[in-house]
Design an enzyme around this catalytic site. Sequence first.
Site, PDB file in Angstrom:
ATOM      1  N   LYS A   1     -63.436 -47.363 -59.252  1.00  0.00           N
ATOM      2  CA  LYS A   1     -62.462 -47.834 -60.228  1.00  0.00           C
ATOM      3  C   LYS A   1     -61.162 -48.133 -59.475  1.00  0.00           C
ATOM      4  CE  LYS A   1     -60.037 -45.980 -64.237  1.00  0.00           C
ATOM      5  NZ  LYS A   1     -59.473 -47.023 -64.902  1.00  0.00           N
TER       6      LYS A   1
ATOM      7  N   HIS B   1     -58.589 -41.668 -68.080  1.00  0.00           N
ATOM      8  CA  HIS B   1     -57.456 -41.311 -67.216  1.00  0.00           C
ATOM      9  C   HIS B   1     -57.600 -39.969 -66.522  1.00  0.00           C
ATOM     10  CE1 HIS B   1     -55.846 -44.528 -69.778  1.00  0.00           C
ATOM     11  NE2 HIS B   1     -55.258 -44.871 -68.657  1.00  0.00           N
TER      12      HIS B   1
ATOM     13  N   HIS C   1     -56.026 -57.887 -64.391  1.00  0.00           N
ATOM     14  CA  HIS C   1     -55.243 -58.716 -65.317  1.00  0.00           C
ATOM     15  C   HIS C   1     -55.484 -60.200 -65.019  1.00  0.00           C
ATOM     16  CE1 HIS C   1     -52.636 -55.020 -64.506  1.00  0.00           C
ATOM     17  NE2 HIS C   1     -53.150 -54.815 -65.702  1.00  0.00           N
TER      18      HIS C   1
ATOM     19  N   CYS D   1     -53.467 -39.455 -75.861  1.00  0.00           N
ATOM     20  CA  CYS D   1     -53.518 -39.779 -74.430  1.00  0.00           C
ATOM     21  C   CYS D   1     -52.500 -40.885 -74.174  1.00  0.00           C
ATOM     22  CB  CYS D   1     -54.911 -40.250 -74.008  1.00  0.00           C
ATOM     23  SG  CYS D   1     -54.907 -40.877 -72.306  1.00  0.00           S
TER      24      CYS D   1
ATOM     25  N   CYS E   1     -59.261 -36.848 -70.895  1.00  0.00           N
ATOM     26  CA  CYS E   1     -59.536 -38.238 -71.261  1.00  0.00           C
ATOM     27  C   CYS E   1     -60.502 -38.800 -70.218  1.00  0.00           C
ATOM     28  CB  CYS E   1     -58.243 -39.053 -71.262  1.00  0.00           C
ATOM     29  SG  CYS E   1     -58.513 -40.825 -71.128  1.00  0.00           S
TER      30      CYS E   1
ATOM     31  N   HIS F   1     -52.538 -56.794 -61.278  1.00  0.00           N
ATOM     32  CA  HIS F   1     -53.623 -56.688 -60.306  1.00  0.00           C
ATOM     33  C   HIS F   1     -54.744 -57.638 -60.708  1.00  0.00           C
ATOM     34  CE1 HIS F   1     -55.888 -54.283 -63.161  1.00  0.00           C
ATOM     35  NE2 HIS F   1     -54.996 -53.297 -63.164  1.00  0.00           N
TER      36      HIS F   1
ATOM     37  N   LYS G   1     -54.309 -46.634 -58.242  1.00  0.00           N
ATOM     38  CA  LYS G   1     -53.257 -46.466 -57.237  1.00  0.00           C
ATOM     39  C   LYS G   1     -53.605 -45.337 -56.289  1.00  0.00           C
ATOM     40  CE  LYS G   1     -49.406 -47.946 -59.925  1.00  0.00           C
ATOM     41  NZ  LYS G   1     -48.654 -47.364 -60.997  1.00  0.00           N
TER      42      LYS G   1
ATOM     43  N   CYS H   1     -53.844 -44.095 -72.433  1.00  0.00           N
ATOM     44  CA  CYS H   1     -54.496 -45.053 -73.343  1.00  0.00           C
ATOM     45  C   CYS H   1     -53.548 -45.487 -74.455  1.00  0.00           C
ATOM     46  CB  CYS H   1     -55.714 -44.428 -74.022  1.00  0.00           C
ATOM     47  SG  CYS H   1     -57.026 -43.883 -72.945  1.00  0.00           S
TER      48      CYS H   1
END
Length: 503
Positions: free
Chosen positions: A298, A150, A25, A130, A147, A22, A301, A133
């Site tokens: 953020k 996440h 990256h 986690c 977390c 995405h 998906k 992570c």
Amino acid sequence: MAHEKKKFYITTPIYYVNDQPHIGHAYTTVAADVLARWHRLDGDDVFFLTGTDEHGAKVAESAKKAGLDPKAFADQNSEKFRATFQRLNLSFDHFIRTTDSSHERQVGAFLAKLKDNGALYEGEYRGLYCTGCETFVTEKELVGGKCPIHKTVPSVITEQNYFFRLQDYLAEVERRIREKEIRIEPESRLQETLGLFKQGLEDFSVSREKVTWGIPFPFDPKQTVYVWVEALQNYITAIGYSDDRSRFTAWWPHVMHLMAKDILKFHTVYWPALLLAAGEEPPKRIFLHGFFTVNGEKMSKSLGNVIDPNRLIDQFGDDGARYLLLSQFPFGEDGDIQEGRFVEKYNADLANGFGNLASRVLAMVHKFSGGEVPVADGVSPEVAEQTTSTRAAVDDALAHCAFERAFQSIARLIAFGDGVIDREKPWQLAKTDPERLKQVLFDLLAIVANVTVLHHPFLPKATAALATALGFGELTREVPPLPPGRSLATLMPLFPRLGEMKK
Ligand code: MSP
């Protein structure tokens, strides 16, 4: 003054293959590409590394969900990263995969060094993990028992692991950071790192007992290497850490790691400590840029707001996508990417800005000078001063990864060029003052030539087309001369204007 040829080794994080590529990256990897291309223009020897991080519980779980075996799943997704990065015209010299046999082999050699140097011990890990992570977490890092990144409840695990004696190396890592032997940028990230030492850090596992998708742990075949510990090593295995020592020692002192702040602790503390423990030098320079949201949220998906870089390339071309990603907010800071502003930005800066100046100048040379570089007595002092100061400003900006400052300086030079056209009105000079016209066209060509070189790291395709039209060979930092009488080619529009433009 001849430029001394230096080495520059630039890395990006290696990306988890559980995800599709995405724009997060793409962002870091485009930034790395800009630095790589800028150093190549300078004549430096550059090695630009990117790649994929393929082992661990997270990838194994995603593979299972996809109904594929982890390696087949990794093959598929790694290829998507590589293909996307190629479409973005990213000039990486090597794309590493942590499933490469050479990586796996050299990780074994590194761990053997750690063990020989007494940096490992056996113990039991009882605590939280986690998987999102891929990291061991403590109660105090959780928010409401979850977390914070996440928003998931970590698993409680008990495992027999090998631990790394982080404590033994913390003081030395901190000293090197304070004394700038390890340069951490920007300043806010340096402060964040120093805060970690104050807070205290625990030894961590280098092996996992219950994760099977990983590199077999050399001293206990029932375990695998903890994914972060081997992933970090990609930076050294890619340049021949134990396979090719002379190559390794040639490149390693020149490394610069680039990433977002989300993976700060691994890079600014764990990685230097692991290297010291293995008897190697820590990295000299680590730049941690900010994290961005998309339309204020953020990227995720579940929210359906993940932007595929391929979609940007389809709409704006590879140069356009690169520019739009880097020009949203200052590099290093957090920011927000608003897709709704892309068309306007593209039209304003690339179509009406750079592209338009280049087209106008070349069209005028064709119309008023038979397509030839006019005879003039060098550039006028005012133009020389503008181009020189812009070059110095862009140099300084890129030395600090301040891409937005570089864009502003280049945009000012473009606006200066537009101003020369508006003021001098070459179409009138053609009738009234042909000598002046020659000087003006020569000056304008010099401006376009400078913009071509300065924009090259950001917009490699358009600047290559322009360089060809101007009759330049391979681009370097020195703007090539424009010999009077040289025939210039015509130019296709570099950045066709897009619809949805404000009326
Ligand atoms: N596999 C680890 C890194 C190992 S490096 C030895 C990992 N992978 S990741 O796929 O999650 O990539 C994280 C990196 O992607 C960030 O550090 C950053 O470079 C980039 N980004 C992902 N999302 C981003 C934003 N929303 N904003 C800025 N950078 C983003 O962590």
